[in-house]
Design a protein around this motif. Structure first.
Motif, mmCIF file in Angstrom:
data_model
loop_
_atom_site.group_PDB
_atom_site.id
_atom_site.type_symbol
_atom_site.label_atom_id
_atom_site.label_comp_id
_atom_site.label_asym_id
_atom_site.label_seq_id
_atom_site.Cartn_x
_atom_site.Cartn_y
_atom_site.Cartn_z
ATOM 1 N N ASP A 480 27.791 18.592 57.990
ATOM 2 C CA ASP A 480 26.565 18.535 58.778
ATOM 3 C C ASP A 480 25.847 19.863 58.765
ATOM 4 O OD1 ASP A 480 27.137 15.935 59.528
ATOM 5 O OD2 ASP A 480 28.291 16.564 61.276
ATOM 6 N N ASP A 481 24.533 19.781 58.790
ATOM 7 C CA ASP A 481 23.736 20.979 59.076
ATOM 8 C C ASP A 481 23.817 21.279 60.571
ATOM 9 O OD1 ASP A 481 21.985 23.105 58.984
ATOM 10 O OD2 ASP A 481 20.204 21.855 58.817
ATOM 11 N N ILE A 482 23.536 20.267 61.372
ATOM 12 C CA ILE A 482 23.663 20.366 62.830
ATOM 13 C C ILE A 482 24.567 19.214 63.271
ATOM 14 C CG2 ILE A 482 22.442 20.460 65.029
ATOM 15 C CD1 ILE A 482 19.919 21.164 63.419
ATOM 16 N N TYR A 489 21.351 19.334 68.561
ATOM 17 C CA TYR A 489 21.140 18.136 67.760
ATOM 18 C C TYR A 489 20.065 17.252 68.391
ATOM 19 C CZ TYR A 489 21.863 13.703 65.443
ATOM 20 O OH TYR A 489 21.667 12.538 64.729
ATOM 21 N N GLY A 490 19.200 16.715 67.578
ATOM 22 C CA GLY A 490 18.124 15.853 68.058
ATOM 23 C C GLY A 490 16.836 16.588 68.312
ATOM 24 N N THR A 491 16.872 17.913 68.393
ATOM 25 C CA THR A 491 15.648 18.689 68.576
ATOM 26 C C THR A 491 14.898 18.745 67.240
ATOM 27 O OG1 THR A 491 16.707 20.043 70.251
ATOM 28 C CG2 THR A 491 14.697 20.912 69.259
ATOM 29 N N ALA A 492 13.622 18.499 67.304
ATOM 30 C CA ALA A 492 12.818 18.529 66.085
ATOM 31 C C ALA A 492 12.565 19.973 65.670
ATOM 32 C CB ALA A 492 11.495 17.804 66.315
ATOM 33 N N TYR A 493 13.342 20.461 64.715
ATOM 34 C CA TYR A 493 13.122 21.810 64.171
ATOM 35 C C TYR A 493 13.742 21.876 62.787
ATOM 36 C CZ TYR A 493 17.922 23.530 65.020
ATOM 37 O OH TYR A 493 19.273 23.739 64.997
ATOM 38 N N ALA A 494 13.530 22.982 62.107
ATOM 39 C CA ALA A 494 13.857 23.043 60.689
ATOM 40 C C ALA A 494 15.343 22.907 60.417
ATOM 41 C CB ALA A 494 13.347 24.366 60.090
ATOM 42 N N GLY A 495 16.207 23.343 61.343
ATOM 43 C CA GLY A 495 17.622 23.376 61.040
ATOM 44 C C GLY A 495 17.964 24.584 60.199
ATOM 45 N N HIS A 496 19.232 24.668 59.778
ATOM 46 C CA HIS A 496 19.678 25.830 59.012
ATOM 47 C C HIS A 496 19.478 25.632 57.520
ATOM 48 C CE1 HIS A 496 22.227 25.705 62.788
ATOM 49 N NE2 HIS A 496 21.516 26.805 62.911
ATOM 50 N N ARG A 497 19.682 24.415 57.031
ATOM 51 C CA ARG A 497 19.384 24.108 55.632
ATOM 52 C C ARG A 497 17.983 23.513 55.552
ATOM 53 N NH1 ARG A 497 24.911 20.734 55.048
ATOM 54 N NH2 ARG A 497 26.394 22.479 54.969
ATOM 55 N N SER A 498 17.268 23.863 54.522
ATOM 56 C CA SER A 498 15.922 23.322 54.350
ATOM 57 C C SER A 498 15.683 23.098 52.873
ATOM 58 C CB SER A 498 14.863 24.269 54.918
ATOM 59 O OG SER A 498 13.575 23.735 54.778
ATOM 60 N N MET A 499 15.364 21.876 52.505
ATOM 61 C CA MET A 499 15.098 21.556 51.107
ATOM 62 C C MET A 499 13.822 22.232 50.626
ATOM 63 S SD MET A 499 16.500 19.870 48.697
ATOM 64 C CE MET A 499 16.029 19.622 47.022
ATOM 65 N N LEU A 500 12.813 22.206 51.452
ATOM 66 C CA LEU A 500 11.560 22.889 51.123
ATOM 67 C C LEU A 500 10.997 23.438 52.418
ATOM 68 C CD1 LEU A 500 9.370 23.634 49.074
ATOM 69 C CD2 LEU A 500 8.282 21.441 49.531
ATOM 70 N N TYR A 501 11.051 24.749 52.582
ATOM 71 C CA TYR A 501 10.590 25.395 53.805
ATOM 72 C C TYR A 501 9.338 26.193 53.483
ATOM 73 C CZ TYR A 501 10.590 28.395 57.957
ATOM 74 O OH TYR A 501 10.245 29.056 59.115
ATOM 75 N N ASN A 687 17.986 11.011 60.723
ATOM 76 C CA ASN A 687 18.457 11.132 62.105
ATOM 77 C C ASN A 687 17.322 11.428 63.075
ATOM 78 O OD1 ASN A 687 21.153 10.752 61.342
ATOM 79 N ND2 ASN A 687 21.374 12.906 60.814
ATOM 80 N N GLY A 688 16.278 12.101 62.594
ATOM 81 C CA GLY A 688 15.155 12.409 63.461
ATOM 82 C C GLY A 688 14.004 11.465 63.212
ATOM 83 N N ALA A 689 13.074 11.863 62.393
ATOM 84 C CA ALA A 689 11.934 11.021 62.033
ATOM 85 C C ALA A 689 11.482 11.399 60.641
ATOM 86 C CB ALA A 689 10.786 11.212 63.021
ATOM 87 N N TRP A 690 10.919 10.415 59.933
ATOM 88 C CA TRP A 690 10.393 10.716 58.599
ATOM 89 C C TRP A 690 9.249 11.719 58.690
ATOM 90 C CZ3 TRP A 690 12.501 9.400 54.043
ATOM 91 C CH2 TRP A 690 11.753 9.639 52.891
ATOM 92 N N ILE A 691 8.366 11.557 59.682
ATOM 93 C CA ILE A 691 7.320 12.535 59.969
ATOM 94 C C ILE A 691 7.369 12.809 61.461
ATOM 95 C CG2 ILE A 691 4.844 13.016 60.003
ATOM 96 C CD1 ILE A 691 4.526 11.208 57.600
ATOM 97 N N ASP A 692 7.491 14.076 61.840
ATOM 98 C CA ASP A 692 7.600 14.448 63.251
ATOM 99 C C ASP A 692 6.615 15.573 63.538
ATOM 100 O OD1 ASP A 692 8.332 15.332 65.817
ATOM 101 O OD2 ASP A 692 10.416 14.729 65.499
ATOM 102 N N SER A 693 5.628 15.300 64.402
ATOM 103 C CA SER A 693 4.645 16.320 64.778
ATOM 104 C C SER A 693 4.795 16.743 66.228
ATOM 105 C CB SER A 693 3.222 15.784 64.544
ATOM 106 O OG SER A 693 2.954 14.707 65.427
#
Length: 863
Positions: A480-482, A489-501, A687-693
């Motif tokens: 897991d990343d988180i 967990y569940g908070t909308a943010y980048a996390g530690h791993r990012s495919m494209l940041y 786990n979160g959303a495909w698009i989250d604003s």
């Protein structure tokens, strides 16, 4: 023991004195008086090795020996021009160094006529320009039986001065057409490039054979002189690697040409040349990869001076490792072959290792040194004001490094122009980050700056197979990343791993607020300048603005009154007039300066020409000194503000501090081009959303998703098949948001707030369409797209508040429209129909005589 070995005894800085016959006969003080295999030095070391060579170092480095002092050409020979330059080979000797001789010039020794001349008098003299060669032909024209004589051979300084055969010489006789000749060239002279040493007799000198018809080889006689030879002052041969004699001669010709072109060439001694760099084998290393040899190389490294250049001979098995490096020493290791081991190691701390074996390799290691540098640096500095860009069809960027790889038609495997690999073993997660490819661009001028251009051009003309044209980003990991039990967990943010940041924001590095008595640097634009300018933040009415020093200087003790800039929309004619079409905020004063994306350099408002004072109108402008001209521009947003004198500097308004980005990702293509899927994927559990604003604030004109009317906004039940697309969709159409099943709307919310759902009643009855078309009032006609079918709704619809339902129980499409052209359905133009698909219905709810409008509910067929 032959007597010649006696001359090796060194007893002075420049050899043995002639006056000591005992030493000349081989007497060794402190020995048995005779030189033989048992001779020892006073310290007991053998004087000769098993091959009869002296052991140990020679001190002083001088000996008394025979050497070649001069050379005489006894027969010049005759050669074709293609044979030149001549390589002269001097016989060597077993005791010492081989001498080298080189030609000093060439002369014509033979001539024959290959094409006769015309109208030339007898005994004509023909001349070869540049060499002084003169040829006499007995009958002038060179006909059969004539005698050709070389009266003056002349001299060509080098082989490049010798013309190819056949040659046409010149004549001083008017009307004479000279014959053509084949010339044979002989050796004019030879010089001693390297005298050598150790000669006991005159060595033979060999010249190559001649390819000229009837030609002969040159003969050269060497002269040997006996005297002191100081090895330290011996001149370096033309090839320090001991190549063949022909290479020596060619190398000398090149050196002679270079010396002729540059008169400052200086001969250097062997000791001077060897002092430029070291050779690890010369310093005693065996280079066999053994542990003992690594220890020896360590000791050699310890004695090397800083910034040494050390050559490692080919076939070395040393892996390049220095176990105990000196952080204050930098050594460059130059390998003639490959570096031993699977992973070549640079040498010591801060050292650089370079090898040209199988391509260029340069490596550096940093262990304890605080000095950080790069193994390879490439700098391209474009300061050319006339360099042409894309407006003259020069679209290529000039890089500091250009990597160009070609995968040929017969190639196999994978080919890449650049490969960057980073092996990260560090354990500093909170303070370190390792980057495999770092692209860093700084923008100060007005040029457009692109961080990365990734351009794939497909000329194949074929439908590509798997991965036909890709830009790929891979991230491989485990776990897991988180974790789901982590409080974050569940908070909308980048996390530690990012495919494209992607990160964006205001550039605040080095920006401070105004300070008194502060030195500031202004913009400079000289050809050799690298401008480093000061920027300050100024807050006015809750907005941060940036100001720049227009010239370098020192601020005063009291801050100027920095105003908020005037915001305006303006255009410029490219000459002297600025037209302000609107003022958003503020006013304009004479002396203010205009800035924006254009003009490139701020220009000054001189006076207002038309319009209300300080407002919209036309203004006369003046360019700054040195500004050769500003291009015209159309309606653009500009800032207008005065320049402020502050101590010895002057502040120029720049722009807002807070940054906006036009687009984070923008996709475009040509007309008719298509993209199957803009953002897609497979095999993921979201786990979160495909698009989250939810972490962003949206402005009054912003939207999370924006679509145009008629476009399907959401497809709820797509199943990754073409047939399953757009079966249950949400879209805006016909003045309402419609939920459609199988392409038909089953529920709609109209712009006026009314709702439309599927509804079914018995079919309406009536006469034909022809009957309906002559009826007065707000009547409704239902026409079936089949012959001789139709209904009408009677005049009961003429009363406000009544209702009626029209049901299409057929498989055809119906059109429902008002007869009288002044009437309309709400939301439609007058006499525009409502289209009913098969088995749909429309409920006519209200008729308004006030505005001649018919209100209706639309009911799609039941799913």
């Amino acid at each position: 023991m032959k007597k010649i070995l006696l001359s090796l005894i060194c007893c002075g800085a420049f050899g043995v004195a002639h006056a000591d016959p005992a030493l000349m006969k081989g007497f060794v003080p402190g020995g048995n008086g005779v030189l033989d295999a048992k001779s020892r030095t006073p310290s007991g070391q053998p004087l000769f090795d098993g091959s009869g060579r002296p052991t140990g170092n020679m001190s002083p480095v001088a000996l008394y020996s025979g050497f070649v002092s001069a050379a005489t050409v006894t027969s010049p020979g005759a050669y074709a021009p293609a044979d030149l330059p001549l390589a002269l080979t001097v016989a060597g000797n077993a005791l010492g160094q081989t001498a080298q001789l080189v030609p000093t010039g060439y002369t014509v020794t033979s001539a024959s006529v290959v094409a006769a001349g015309n109208a030339c008098p007898a005994s004509s003299v023909f001349t070869l320009a540049g060499t002084g060669t003169k040829i006499i032909v007995s009958d002038g024209n060179g006909l059969s039986g004539s005698v050709v004589t070389v009266s003056v051979g002349g001299t060509a300084a080098s082989a490049s001065d010798v013309p190819a055969n056949p040659v046409t010489l010149t004549s001083s006789v008017a009307g004479c057409t000279p014959p053509q000749f084949t010339l044979g060239w002989g050796l004019a002279g030879a010089s001693v490039q390297l005298p050598g040493w150790g000669y006991t007799a005159t060595p033979s000198v060999t010249a190559p054979a001649s390819s000229l018809a009837g030609g002969v080889a040159s003969s050269i006689l060497a002269q040997v002189q006996t005297g002191p030879v100081n090895l330290a002052s011996q001149m370096l041969p033309s090839s320090a690697l001991g190549t063949q004699a022909v290479s020596f001669a060619q190398g000398n010709a090149s050196a002679a040409s270079a010396q002729a072109a540059y008169g400052g060439s200086v001969p250097r001694t062997l000791s001077q040349k060897w002092g430029d760099r070291y050779n690890l084998a010369d310093l005693g290393a065996k280079l066999d990869g053994s542990a003992s040899d690594k220890a020896l190389i360590q000791s050699i490294y310890n004695t090397l001076p800083n910034f040494s250049l050390v050559e490692v001979p080919k076939n070395s098995k040393w892996d390049g490792t220095i176990q105990t490096p000196d952080p204050n020493k930098s050594v460059t290791w130059l390998y003639d072959g490959s570096i031993g081991g699977d992973y070549p190691s640079p040498g010591g701390d801060g050292d650089v290792s370079i090898t040209l074996n199988s391509g260029l390799y340069a490596g550096e290691v940093t262990k304890n040194s605080r000095s950080v540098k790069d193994p390879i640096n490439a700098l391209f500095w474009n300061m050319n004001p006339g360099f042409c860009g894309n407006y003259c069809r020069n679209y290529a960027q000039m890089p500091a490094i250009n990597a160009y790889a070609i995968s040929g038609p017969t190639s196999s495997g994978n080919t890449s122009a650049i490969s960057a690999e980073l092996d990260s073993y560090g354990q500093g997660p909170s303070s370190n980050y390792d980057v495999a490819l770092n692209v860093f661009a700084k923008k100060t001028g007005q040029n457009s700056v692109w961080g990365i251009v990734d351009d794939i051009q497909d000329f194949s003309g074929k439908s590509p197979g798997f991965a036909g044209s890709w830009n790929e980003f891979d991230l491989w990991a485990n776990g897991d990343d988180i974790p789901t039990f982590d409080p974050q967990y569940g908070t909308a943010y980048a996390g530690h791993r990012s495919m494209l940041y992607m990160s964006m924001g205001s550039l605040d590095g080095g920006i401070n607020y105004w300070q008194p008595n502060q030195g500031v640097a202004g913009w400079t634009s000289g050809q050799y300048d690298r401008p480093a300018i000061t920027r300050i933040m100024v807050g006015v009415n809750g907005t941060l603005w940036l100001w720049y020093p227009q010239k370098s200087g020192t601020t005063g003790s009291i801050a100027p009154n920095f105003p908020a800039p005037t915001e305006a929309v303006a255009s410029y004619d490219g000459a002297t007039t600025l037209t302000v079409s609107s003022i958003v905020s503020g006013t304009i004063s004479a002396g203010d300066y205009v800035t924006g994306s254009q003009p490139v350099y701020p220009f000054q408002i001189v006076k207002q020409l038309t319009g209300p004072a300080g407002g919209s109108g036309t203004y006369q402008i003046a360019l700054d000194s040195g500004d050769g001209g500003e291009p015209s521009f159309g309606s653009e947003a500009v800032y207008i503000a005065p320049r402020l004198t502050d101590g010895s500097t002057v502040w120029q308004f720049g722009e807002r501090f807070n940054t906006t980005i036009g687009s984070v990702m923008w996709l475009t293509g040509g007309g008719g081009d298509a993209v199957d899927t803009v953002v897609g994927g497979e095999g993921l559990a979201i786990n979160g959303a495909w698009i989250d604003s939810s972490n962003n604030s949206l402005g009054p004109t912003a939207s999370v998703i924006r679509v145009a009317a008629g476009q399907t906004a959401v497809d709820f039940t797509g199943n990754n098949t073409l047939a399953g697309r757009n079966q249950h969709t949400l879209a805006y159409q016909n003045y309402g948001m419609a939920y459609k099943v199988g392409g038909a709307a089953v529920f709609s919310v109209m712009d006026d707030g009314s709702q439309r759902t599927a509804y079914s009643t018995p079919s309406a009855s009536g006469s034909t369409i022809d009957d309906a078309t002559v009826v007065d009032g707000p009547f409704i006609v239902v026409s079936v797209k089949a012959d001789a079918q139709g209904v009408k709704v009677g005049n009961e619809m003429g009363n406000e508040g009544t209702s009626h339902t029209i049901v299409n129980n057929s498989s055809h499409t119906l059109s429902v429209y008002p007869i009288n052209g002044q009437w309309l359905f709400i939301g439609k133009s007058a006499a525009a129909p409502v289209v009913l698909p098969a088995y749909a219905s429309v409920k006519l709810t209200t008729v308004s005589s006030y505005n001649h409008a018919i209100y209706a509910e639309y009911h799609p067929p039941a799913p």
